[in-house]
Design an enzyme around this catalytic site. Sequence first.
Site, PDB file in Angstrom:
ATOM      1  N   GLY A 279       0.863  -1.183   0.000  1.00  0.00           N
ATOM      2  CA  GLY A 279       0.000   0.000   0.000  1.00  0.00           C
ATOM      3  C   GLY A 279       0.895   1.227   0.000  1.00  0.00           C
ATOM      4  O   GLY A 279       2.097   1.150  -0.287  1.00  0.00           O
TER       5      GLY A 279
ATOM      6  N   ALA B  84       2.234   2.844   2.393  1.00  0.00           N
ATOM      7  CA  ALA B  84       3.378   2.713   3.289  1.00  0.00           C
ATOM      8  C   ALA B  84       4.396   1.722   2.723  1.00  0.00           C
ATOM      9  O   ALA B  84       5.588   2.033   2.608  1.00  0.00           O
ATOM     10  CB  ALA B  84       2.909   2.278   4.677  1.00  0.00           C
TER      11      ALA B  84
ATOM     12  N   HIS C 184     -16.732   5.997  10.480  1.00  0.00           N
ATOM     13  CA  HIS C 184     -16.906   7.142   9.579  1.00  0.00           C
ATOM     14  C   HIS C 184     -18.387   7.481   9.450  1.00  0.00           C
ATOM     15  O   HIS C 184     -19.197   6.604   9.199  1.00  0.00           O
ATOM     16  CB  HIS C 184     -16.320   6.781   8.208  1.00  0.00           C
TER      17      HIS C 184
ATOM     18  N   ARG D 233     -14.993  13.230  12.781  1.00  0.00           N
ATOM     19  CA  ARG D 233     -15.766  12.029  12.466  1.00  0.00           C
ATOM     20  C   ARG D 233     -16.410  11.368  13.670  1.00  0.00           C
ATOM     21  O   ARG D 233     -17.569  10.941  13.616  1.00  0.00           O
ATOM     22  CB  ARG D 233     -14.841  11.013  11.793  1.00  0.00           C
TER      23      ARG D 233
ATOM     24  N   HIS E 179     -14.210   2.205   9.597  1.00  0.00           N
ATOM     25  CA  HIS E 179     -13.461   2.769   8.494  1.00  0.00           C
ATOM     26  C   HIS E 179     -11.953   2.627   8.647  1.00  0.00           C
ATOM     27  O   HIS E 179     -11.231   2.391   7.686  1.00  0.00           O
ATOM     28  CB  HIS E 179     -13.824   4.251   8.393  1.00  0.00           C
TER      29      HIS E 179
ATOM     30  N   GLU F 187      -0.954   2.121   8.379  1.00  0.00           N
ATOM     31  CA  GLU F 187      -2.084   1.863   9.282  1.00  0.00           C
ATOM     32  C   GLU F 187      -1.791   0.703  10.233  1.00  0.00           C
ATOM     33  O   GLU F 187      -2.441   0.558  11.267  1.00  0.00           O
ATOM     34  CB  GLU F 187      -3.353   1.597   8.454  1.00  0.00           C
TER      35      GLU F 187
ATOM     36  N   LEU G  19      -3.149   8.952   4.554  1.00  0.00           N
ATOM     37  CA  LEU G  19      -2.303   8.912   3.361  1.00  0.00           C
ATOM     38  C   LEU G  19      -0.988   9.612   3.667  1.00  0.00           C
ATOM     39  O   LEU G  19       0.097   9.153   3.307  1.00  0.00           O
ATOM     40  CB  LEU G  19      -3.017   9.592   2.184  1.00  0.00           C
TER      41      LEU G  19
HETATM   42  C1  FAD Z   1     -12.831   3.968   1.397  1.00  0.00           C
HETATM   43  C2  FAD Z   1     -11.660   4.604   2.099  1.00  0.00           C
HETATM   44  C3  FAD Z   1     -11.311   5.921   1.837  1.00  0.00           C
HETATM   45  C4  FAD Z   1     -10.223   6.513   2.473  1.00  0.00           C
HETATM   46  N1  FAD Z   1      -9.932   7.816   2.182  1.00  0.00           N
HETATM   47  C5  FAD Z   1      -8.859   8.393   2.784  1.00  0.00           C
HETATM   48  C6  FAD Z   1      -8.500   9.735   2.461  1.00  0.00           C
HETATM   49  O1  FAD Z   1      -9.148  10.404   1.658  1.00  0.00           O
HETATM   50  N2  FAD Z   1      -7.419  10.281   3.067  1.00  0.00           N
HETATM   51  C7  FAD Z   1      -6.671   9.567   3.967  1.00  0.00           C
HETATM   52  O2  FAD Z   1      -5.683  10.101   4.451  1.00  0.00           O
HETATM   53  N3  FAD Z   1      -6.984   8.282   4.271  1.00  0.00           N
HETATM   54  C8  FAD Z   1      -8.058   7.680   3.713  1.00  0.00           C
HETATM   55  N4  FAD Z   1      -8.372   6.380   4.029  1.00  0.00           N
HETATM   56  C9  FAD Z   1      -7.470   5.601   4.898  1.00  0.00           C
HETATM   57  C10 FAD Z   1      -6.247   5.133   4.105  1.00  0.00           C
HETATM   58  O3  FAD Z   1      -6.637   4.787   2.803  1.00  0.00           O
HETATM   59  C11 FAD Z   1      -5.549   3.927   4.720  1.00  0.00           C
HETATM   60  O4  FAD Z   1      -5.384   4.101   6.079  1.00  0.00           O
HETATM   61  C12 FAD Z   1      -4.183   3.735   4.098  1.00  0.00           C
HETATM   62  O5  FAD Z   1      -4.274   3.719   2.704  1.00  0.00           O
HETATM   63  C13 FAD Z   1      -3.492   2.479   4.592  1.00  0.00           C
HETATM   64  O6  FAD Z   1      -2.295   2.290   3.870  1.00  0.00           O
HETATM   65  P1  FAD Z   1      -1.273   1.168   4.233  1.00  0.00           P
HETATM   66  O7  FAD Z   1      -0.163   1.284   3.276  1.00  0.00           O
HETATM   67  O8  FAD Z   1      -0.937   1.233   5.674  1.00  0.00           O
HETATM   68  O9  FAD Z   1      -2.038  -0.223   4.052  1.00  0.00           O
HETATM   69  P2  FAD Z   1      -2.895  -0.833   2.831  1.00  0.00           P
HETATM   70  O10 FAD Z   1      -3.060   0.084   1.714  1.00  0.00           O
HETATM   71  O11 FAD Z   1      -4.107  -1.414   3.462  1.00  0.00           O
HETATM   72  O12 FAD Z   1      -1.975  -1.998   2.293  1.00  0.00           O
HETATM   73  C14 FAD Z   1      -1.811  -3.197   2.959  1.00  0.00           C
HETATM   74  C15 FAD Z   1      -0.888  -4.054   2.149  1.00  0.00           C
HETATM   75  O13 FAD Z   1      -0.494  -5.176   2.917  1.00  0.00           O
HETATM   76  C16 FAD Z   1      -0.670  -6.363   2.193  1.00  0.00           C
HETATM   77  N5  FAD Z   1      -0.930  -7.408   3.162  1.00  0.00           N
HETATM   78  C17 FAD Z   1      -1.782  -7.397   4.221  1.00  0.00           C
HETATM   79  N6  FAD Z   1      -1.691  -8.532   4.905  1.00  0.00           N
HETATM   80  C18 FAD Z   1      -0.776  -9.289   4.280  1.00  0.00           C
HETATM   81  C19 FAD Z   1      -0.237 -10.581   4.520  1.00  0.00           C
HETATM   82  N7  FAD Z   1      -0.592 -11.335   5.551  1.00  0.00           N
HETATM   83  N8  FAD Z   1       0.683 -11.037   3.649  1.00  0.00           N
HETATM   84  C20 FAD Z   1       1.106 -10.301   2.584  1.00  0.00           C
HETATM   85  N9  FAD Z   1       0.640  -9.074   2.341  1.00  0.00           N
HETATM   86  C21 FAD Z   1      -0.292  -8.581   3.182  1.00  0.00           C
HETATM   87  C22 FAD Z   1      -1.767  -6.079   1.221  1.00  0.00           C
HETATM   88  O14 FAD Z   1      -1.642  -6.934   0.109  1.00  0.00           O
HETATM   89  C23 FAD Z   1      -1.483  -4.629   0.871  1.00  0.00           C
HETATM   90  O15 FAD Z   1      -0.508  -4.585  -0.149  1.00  0.00           O
HETATM   91  C24 FAD Z   1      -9.469   5.781   3.401  1.00  0.00           C
HETATM   92  C25 FAD Z   1      -9.806   4.461   3.670  1.00  0.00           C
HETATM   93  C26 FAD Z   1     -10.907   3.882   3.058  1.00  0.00           C
HETATM   94  C27 FAD Z   1     -11.309   2.495   3.437  1.00  0.00           C
END
Ligand code: FAD
Lengths: 668, 250
Positions: free
Chosen positions: A45, A47, A269, A340, A432, A456, A472
């Site tokens: 994601g 991060a 949310h 929120r 959310h 996250e 983000l």
């Molecule tokens: C509908 C929606 C809208 C949003 N809008 C906003 C916004 O406008 N602004 C904002 O700041 N935030 C927003 N958020 C929150 C934000 O999108 C997330 O908190 C953020 O994108 C999380 O990013 P991340 O990189 O931590 O994890 P994620 O993007 O959830 O990525 C997780 C990754 O880990 C991998 N993974 C997980 N478990 C395993 C495993 N066991 N083995 C291998 N791979 C695994 C997945 O394949 C994925 O690649 C929104 C969230 C939602 C649900």
Amino acid sequence: MSNSKLDARIPEGSIDQKWTKYKSTVPLVNPANKRHIEIIVVGTGLAGASAASTLAEMGYKVKAFCFQDSPRRAHSIAAQGGINAAKNYQNDGDSVYRLFYDTIKGGDYRAREANVHRLAEVSGNIIDQCVAQGVPFAREYGGLLSNRSFGGTQVQRTFYAAGQTGQQLLLGAYSSLQRQVGMGNVQMFARHEMMDVVLIDGKARGIIARDLISGKLERHFGHAVVLASGGYGNVFFLSTNAMGSNVTAAWKAHKKGAFFGNPCFTQIHPTCIPVSGDHQSKLTLMSESLRNDGRIWVPARKEDAEAVRAGKLKPNDIAEEHRDYYLERRYPAFGNLVPRDVASRAAKERCDAGFGVNATGQAVYLDYASAIERYGKIEANKQNIHNPDKATIISLGKAVVKEKYGNLFDMYEQITGVNPYNEPMQIYPAVHYTMGGLWVDYNLMTTVPGMYAIGEANFSDHGANRLGASALMQGLADGYFVLPYTIGAYLSGEIRTKSIPTDHEAFVDAEAKVRQTIDTLINIKGTKSVDHFHKRLGKIMWDKCGMARNAEGLKTAITEIQQLREEFWKNVRVPGEANELNTELEKAARVADFLELGELMCMDALNRNESCGGHFREEFQTEEGEAQRDDANYSYVAAWELTGNNQWTLNKEELKYENIKIAARSYK
Amino acid sequence: MKITLKVWRQKNTNAKGQFETYKLDHVSEDMSFLEMFDVLNEQLINEGKEPVVFDHDCREGICGMCSMYINGRPHGPKHGVTTCQLHMRSFKDGDIIVVEPWRAAAFPVLKDLAVDRSSFDRIMAAGGFVSVNAGNAQDANNLPIGKEVADEAFMSAACIGCGACVAACKNASAMLFVSAKVSQLALLPQGQPEAKRRALAMVNQMDAEGFGACTNTGACSAECPKEISLSNIARLNREFLSAGFTAQAE
Ligand SMILES: Cc1cc2nc3c(=O)[nH]c(=O)nc-3n(C[C@H](O)[C@H](O)[C@H](O)COP(=O)(O)OP(=O)(O)OC[C@H]3O[C@@H](n4cnc5c(N)ncnc54)[C@H](O)[C@@H]3O)c2cc1C
Ligand code: SF4
Ligand code: FES
């Protein structure tokens, strides 16, 4: 009060100097050594993709994992509204300090000052980096970047790309990642799931992954392991998260010694499309940006609400004086733009009191009629139409709203079959985001040496409530600008560590345990599907550990979850085999972890005898129904340590506010 | 409503597949197409059978993972909508619906309705980026970009990488997907220094993956859930041709 097992490693010095000084003193790894150091990144994601590509650019050897068929599809792709940064491009008084302050206050004074300040400091670099990659942010006619405002702030600091900000940011990070894949610096393992971490002499040294196509278990070595696996909102079954979002990677880390921070802090949310029936598989968010112009209300009279629910009365037939714009009534200063947690609780309060509007009584209106009229009049003026009739105003106004929010309105109509230009939308709060996650120190390292958590997945910078557009920002800050530096503090001590062959007994043991769990799941051959258990868990969590919690409910929930877990391990049915593409098996392994996490969330909520941010304990509220914090006793991060089978002890990291004066959080 | 489904079942890449017929008696029109598949799978599991494997994740039309070929059209009958955003109110009581995976040599079937689209990732790795490391960037507003250009780049960048364009094309060409990325980056000043190299590298990789040639039928854009325009292909052709000339001149 702080526990000796928790050292947050916050650098000395004044808050605005800590990060600068730290960066210039943190040990470095020289380029020749970097080539021999391998890093595992779980998750792609915002991060994970940003961390993997940046570490590779620096010269480390990286292996990245995700369970989707491509790194570009991580859940981050779905983020809609925007990303915050303290650029002060609008000249409206924004600054690093103000972003820092808003985030601490928005989090209800339950986040660590030093981390949040660093986040605010690097926020501007993120926008620079994304623009350089070709992320097409919204712009003004003069060619400069455009901003909008989000809940809980009074400046415009949110950058966006229509309603698809997460998509554009992730595609930027993904393209950097693919560049490193093409150069051979990152080895990408898509359709792979991390099933466990491997510890050798107390340090994280690799993972066991399952190739989701062949079902084969694989061993992967790394000098360090970075978890970027996202949040665990799907413990509630219904949430706005993607279907596959899960806690497994973080949970396995927890079971190997990483403490879990503030598990009960969940963000609900306020503006999501309500549940339509038992078939419901997920909930769809309607972006927070809609609260800029929409007005939220329910009928003021119970008989009207009942008539609406029975299908005998339409919202447009309810006269203005019989509507209750309850957010404007309760919070005149912020109105429909309160944070929120506040907006969600207010909706629940009205629905519980019998004023909810759809067949289930679990919905409120988000109304664009007055915005359409207001924009229509402005537009008529601009076009020099004098004395326009009502129909002209409405049609001009609809065009303006379409330009601003068209894609969201279309999505609403697609899902509900109702045209939101003509009839108010129905919305209800939904799970959310999870502020809780793996506890990390200033370096983003968990309590297990060599194991990091970013995005996250960590307990994060958002305290008890996250402000919109800040997830983000945090994910990309961690991945592009923080972890790549702080990981040097650990890796500089590892340059003499040779790659450990994966026939080491720690790998063999870990793989055998994973295989055993998988075989057990397949061989139960019970009578109920995985979803059956997941839905029941979700209902317990939503009813008793959701928007409002109380001690009695939480105690009941703990017993119910324990029973459900026992039933799951006796009676779940997982069709198919272990050595093939088996989506039911994938789900079963994830739900097994949710069934343990749910209990810990309830314990944490039970322990915290106060209300703060997204955590609302009914016993602790003011007479007007506002959250009542207890700073004297609960100004700490609850870091839970697993000490046995579903047995935990609590460690506390005391939160010290040296730069911000703690105050009641008021949006009145 | 009552719905009859004819679904492609295939155990793995090497197995021979066949259609199976399933009947569903209680389909609500508020269900999404994938929620109907959830109901089908629950039914199959309860009958002791194996559920249908299909790709999906966000269920919001943005991740690009869902990929069903419904009654002869990628993502089904509605224009500009992914499989996950398709709702059953677009169908009638008694309908028979045929569901297949994407069919293309470069997208081998993995199981049932899930295919392998890693060829898209390899095309991206060949050139779908701007070469800039973290920390290299100047202040974002030092580079003004006209709103029209930014908006046009955004329209190209909206591609979700689902592969419906390939599935819709009788030659299984990936030109729309490739051209969307090439256009986005060629439109923006940040992407221009590498524009020609990028076009060459991505097209060469596309050919190496076994995608077919583009004969301008336009089926891709007509079926694209994000309505990616054919003008992207025209832009790619320009970049590619001039890149070819430059390469020869060198
Ligand atoms: C509908 C929606 C809208 C949003 N809008 C906003 C916004 O406008 N602004 C904002 O700041 N935030 C927003 N958020 C929150 C934000 O999108 C997330 O908190 C953020 O994108 C999380 O990013 P991340 O990189 O931590 O994890 P994620 O993007 O959830 O990525 C997780 C990754 O880990 C991998 N993974 C997980 N478990 C395993 C495993 N066991 N083995 C291998 N791979 C695994 C997945 O394949 C994925 O690649 C929104 C969230 C939602 C649900
Ligand atoms: S161009 Fe359209 S159809 Fe092709 S991959 Fe992109 S979004 Fe899908
Ligand atoms: S499931 Fe993500 S686009 Fe359909």
